[in-house]
Enzyme design. Structure first.
Site, PDB file in Angstrom:
ATOM      1  N   TYR A 182     -61.168  -7.805 -61.977  1.00  0.00           N
ATOM      2  CA  TYR A 182     -60.523  -6.867 -62.907  1.00  0.00           C
ATOM      3  C   TYR A 182     -59.019  -7.140 -62.994  1.00  0.00           C
ATOM      4  CZ  TYR A 182     -58.432  -2.381 -64.354  1.00  0.00           C
ATOM      5  OH  TYR A 182     -57.681  -1.406 -64.963  1.00  0.00           O
ATOM      6  N   GLY A 215     -51.154   3.688 -64.041  1.00  0.00           N
ATOM      7  CA  GLY A 215     -51.559   3.860 -62.645  1.00  0.00           C
ATOM      8  C   GLY A 215     -52.937   4.509 -62.610  1.00  0.00           C
TER       9      GLY A 215
HETATM   10  N1  LIG Z   1     -58.850   4.892 -65.106  1.00  0.00           N
HETATM   11  C1  LIG Z   1     -57.872   4.305 -64.447  1.00  0.00           C
HETATM   12  O1  LIG Z   1     -57.534   4.663 -63.311  1.00  0.00           O
HETATM   13  C2  LIG Z   1     -57.106   3.183 -65.084  1.00  0.00           C
HETATM   14  C3  LIG Z   1     -55.990   2.663 -64.426  1.00  0.00           C
HETATM   15  C4  LIG Z   1     -55.266   1.628 -65.006  1.00  0.00           C
HETATM   16  C5  LIG Z   1     -55.672   1.124 -66.237  1.00  0.00           C
HETATM   17  N2  LIG Z   1     -56.762   1.626 -66.854  1.00  0.00           N
HETATM   18  C6  LIG Z   1     -57.188   1.027 -68.128  1.00  0.00           C
HETATM   19  O2  LIG Z   1     -57.477   2.020 -69.079  1.00  0.00           O
HETATM   20  C7  LIG Z   1     -58.509   1.540 -69.956  1.00  0.00           C
HETATM   21  C8  LIG Z   1     -59.628   2.561 -70.009  1.00  0.00           C
HETATM   22  O3  LIG Z   1     -60.106   2.810 -68.702  1.00  0.00           O
HETATM   23  P1  LIG Z   1     -61.165   3.971 -68.395  1.00  0.00           P
HETATM   24  O4  LIG Z   1     -60.981   4.365 -66.990  1.00  0.00           O
HETATM   25  O5  LIG Z   1     -61.088   4.982 -69.477  1.00  0.00           O
HETATM   26  O6  LIG Z   1     -62.545   3.136 -68.519  1.00  0.00           O
HETATM   27  P2  LIG Z   1     -64.028   3.686 -68.726  1.00  0.00           P
HETATM   28  O7  LIG Z   1     -64.081   5.164 -68.666  1.00  0.00           O
HETATM   29  O8  LIG Z   1     -64.888   2.891 -67.770  1.00  0.00           O
HETATM   30  O9  LIG Z   1     -64.378   3.251 -70.212  1.00  0.00           O
HETATM   31  C9  LIG Z   1     -64.637   1.921 -70.539  1.00  0.00           C
HETATM   32  C10 LIG Z   1     -65.030   1.862 -72.004  1.00  0.00           C
HETATM   33  O10 LIG Z   1     -65.334   0.493 -72.342  1.00  0.00           O
HETATM   34  C11 LIG Z   1     -66.640   0.442 -72.924  1.00  0.00           C
HETATM   35  N3  LIG Z   1     -67.276  -0.827 -72.569  1.00  0.00           N
HETATM   36  C12 LIG Z   1     -67.754  -1.205 -71.354  1.00  0.00           C
HETATM   37  N4  LIG Z   1     -68.297  -2.427 -71.427  1.00  0.00           N
HETATM   38  C13 LIG Z   1     -68.175  -2.833 -72.711  1.00  0.00           C
HETATM   39  C14 LIG Z   1     -68.569  -4.004 -73.412  1.00  0.00           C
HETATM   40  N5  LIG Z   1     -69.216  -5.021 -72.812  1.00  0.00           N
HETATM   41  N6  LIG Z   1     -68.316  -4.083 -74.745  1.00  0.00           N
HETATM   42  C15 LIG Z   1     -67.676  -3.068 -75.363  1.00  0.00           C
HETATM   43  N7  LIG Z   1     -67.275  -1.936 -74.764  1.00  0.00           N
HETATM   44  C16 LIG Z   1     -67.518  -1.824 -73.444  1.00  0.00           C
HETATM   45  C17 LIG Z   1     -67.363   1.659 -72.360  1.00  0.00           C
HETATM   46  O11 LIG Z   1     -68.361   2.135 -73.223  1.00  0.00           O
HETATM   47  P3  LIG Z   1     -69.899   1.620 -73.232  1.00  0.00           P
HETATM   48  O12 LIG Z   1     -70.389   1.711 -71.827  1.00  0.00           O
HETATM   49  O13 LIG Z   1     -70.553   2.572 -74.192  1.00  0.00           O
HETATM   50  O14 LIG Z   1     -69.852   0.218 -73.758  1.00  0.00           O
HETATM   51  C18 LIG Z   1     -66.248   2.687 -72.333  1.00  0.00           C
HETATM   52  O15 LIG Z   1     -66.085   3.272 -73.605  1.00  0.00           O
HETATM   53  C19 LIG Z   1     -58.938   0.193 -69.396  1.00  0.00           C
HETATM   54  O16 LIG Z   1     -58.291  -0.844 -70.092  1.00  0.00           O
HETATM   55  C20 LIG Z   1     -58.463   0.251 -67.972  1.00  0.00           C
HETATM   56  O17 LIG Z   1     -58.222  -1.037 -67.430  1.00  0.00           O
HETATM   57  C21 LIG Z   1     -57.492   2.645 -66.309  1.00  0.00           C
END
Ligand SMILES: NC(=O)c1ccc[n+]([C@@H]2O[C@H](COP(=O)([O-])OP(=O)(O)OC[C@H]3O[C@@H](n4cnc5c(N)ncnc54)[C@H](OP(=O)(O)O)[C@@H]3O)[C@@H](O)[C@H]2O)c1
Ligand SMILES: *[C@@H]1O[C@H](CO)[C@@H](O)[C@H](O)[C@H]1NC(C)=O
Ligand SMILES: *[C@@H]1O[C@H](CO)[C@@H](O)[C@H](O)[C@H]1NC(C)=O
EC number: 1.1.1.-
Length: 287
Positions: A182, A215
């Protein structure tokens, strides 16, 4: 330390803080009718991004793999005030899907003002187990699809003086444990889109790129992963999403949420030994 040196250090710190506070102000009205494509919008931060854009009266297309979930998000977006809301299921492991999604959004909305790249594929939270194939797949989903969509959208964004917003992570700036595949994809994003910012500026492009450094955010998937490994404050996803939207709308090149991500990035290379000790001692490891 000599008094002069202390004063100098103080004034440098004050200057940094002043720069952070003087971010351009955000006009919510500017998003009324804006044509927006948000990826990874079925859950988490992407879902919150969709709701904020909807509330502000944008026209949106959302995507992820699960059409049934996207359908519910879209109907909520319509209720919340989106001028238009459509969804298209797609798997970003597939380059032709990435192209199709951009094409669909441009057709439905008659152009594009914001391309918000946010999706990530699922990846285990554990020590590196030597699985290169998983990393190769994750690079396709988390990194190469971002490039694919950006290049497909650039001509349209050039016309509309639009923006690409890339959701990245502190783990793309600092080397933490347990999420190496990741983190590599996030380092790759920061490197690529940071370089593209310079290239576009050199070409006097109309397109802005915003890289968002986040974060820990309290989405279900993140909370599930870190449980038992690290005890740290998770910030709310709706606030993270609003901050991402503001940074994009004010065309900032880099944005940081929550506050500590800015200082962690700033001081990253000042005391490397101390930094790595802190990292190693912040996590629980039970082999
Ligand atoms: N949460 C944190 O702590 C955190 C920290 C730093 C950065 N971020 C960044 O914030 C962003 C969102 O994170 P999040 O925590 O909201 O993630 P999340 O809840 O896991 O959501 C991921 C999204 O991506 C979709 N997805 C997964 N596999 C896919 C694929 N093969 N093709 C197309 N879509 C796909 C999922 O939907 P489906 O399963 O329906 O495809 C879901 O809508 C990311 O870029 C992450 O790196 C998050
Ligand atoms: C930026 O937009 C203007 C029209 O508003 C266009 O003439 C110009 O070619 C665009 N710049 C680039 C680098 O395409
Ligand atoms: C996490 O930290 C908080 C505050 O420091 C503390 O109250 C809590 O008990 C800790 N939880 C675990 C599981 O260690």
């Amino acid at each position: 330390m000599k008094l002069y040196a202390k004063l100098l250090l103080c004034s440098i710190c004050v200057a940094f803080i002043a720069v952070r506070w003087s971010a351009p102000s955000f006009n919510e009205e500017s998003l009324k009718g804006a044509r927006v494509l948000v990826t990874g919008a079925s859950t988490g931060i992407g879902e919150q991004l969709a709701y904020h854009y909807a509330r502000l009266g944008a026209q949106i297309v959302i995507t992820a793999r699960r059409g049934n979930v996207l359908e519910q998000v879209v109907s909520k977006c319509r209720e919340m005030g989106a001028q238009k809301a459509f969804y298209i299921p797609a798997d970003m492991a597939n380059p032709s899907d990435a192209d199709l999604v951009v094409k669909y959004a441009i057709e439905q909305l008659g152009g594009l003002d914001y391309l918000v790249l946010n999706h990530i594929g699922p990846s285990p939270y554990q020590m590196w187990d030597g699985d290169v194939q998983h990393t190769r797949w994750l690079l396709e989903v988390n990194f190469l699809s971002y490039l694919q969509m950006a290049q497909k959208a650039l001509p349209t964004l050039e016309k509309s003086k639009g923006s690409i917003v890339v959701v990245s992570s502190l783990l793309g700036k600092i080397c933490g444990p347990f999420a190496l595949p990741y983190a590599s994809t996030k380092f790759a994003l920061n490197g690529f889109f940071g370089g593209l910012q310079n290239e576009l500026a050199m070409q006097k492009s109309n397109v802005s790129i915003t890289i968002c450094i986040l974060g820990l955010i309290d989405t279900d998937s993140a909370m599930e992963k870190i449980k038992g490994y690290i005890n740290m404050t998770a910030y709310p996803s709706h606030e993270a999403a609003l901050q991402i939207i503001q940074a994009g709308a004010t065309r900032q090149s880099e944005s940081f949420y929550p506050w500590y991500t800015f200082y962690a990035t700033l001081f990253r290379d000042w005391f490397p030994y101390l930094r790595d000790k802190v990292i190693q001692n912040s996590y629980t490891y039970n082999p």
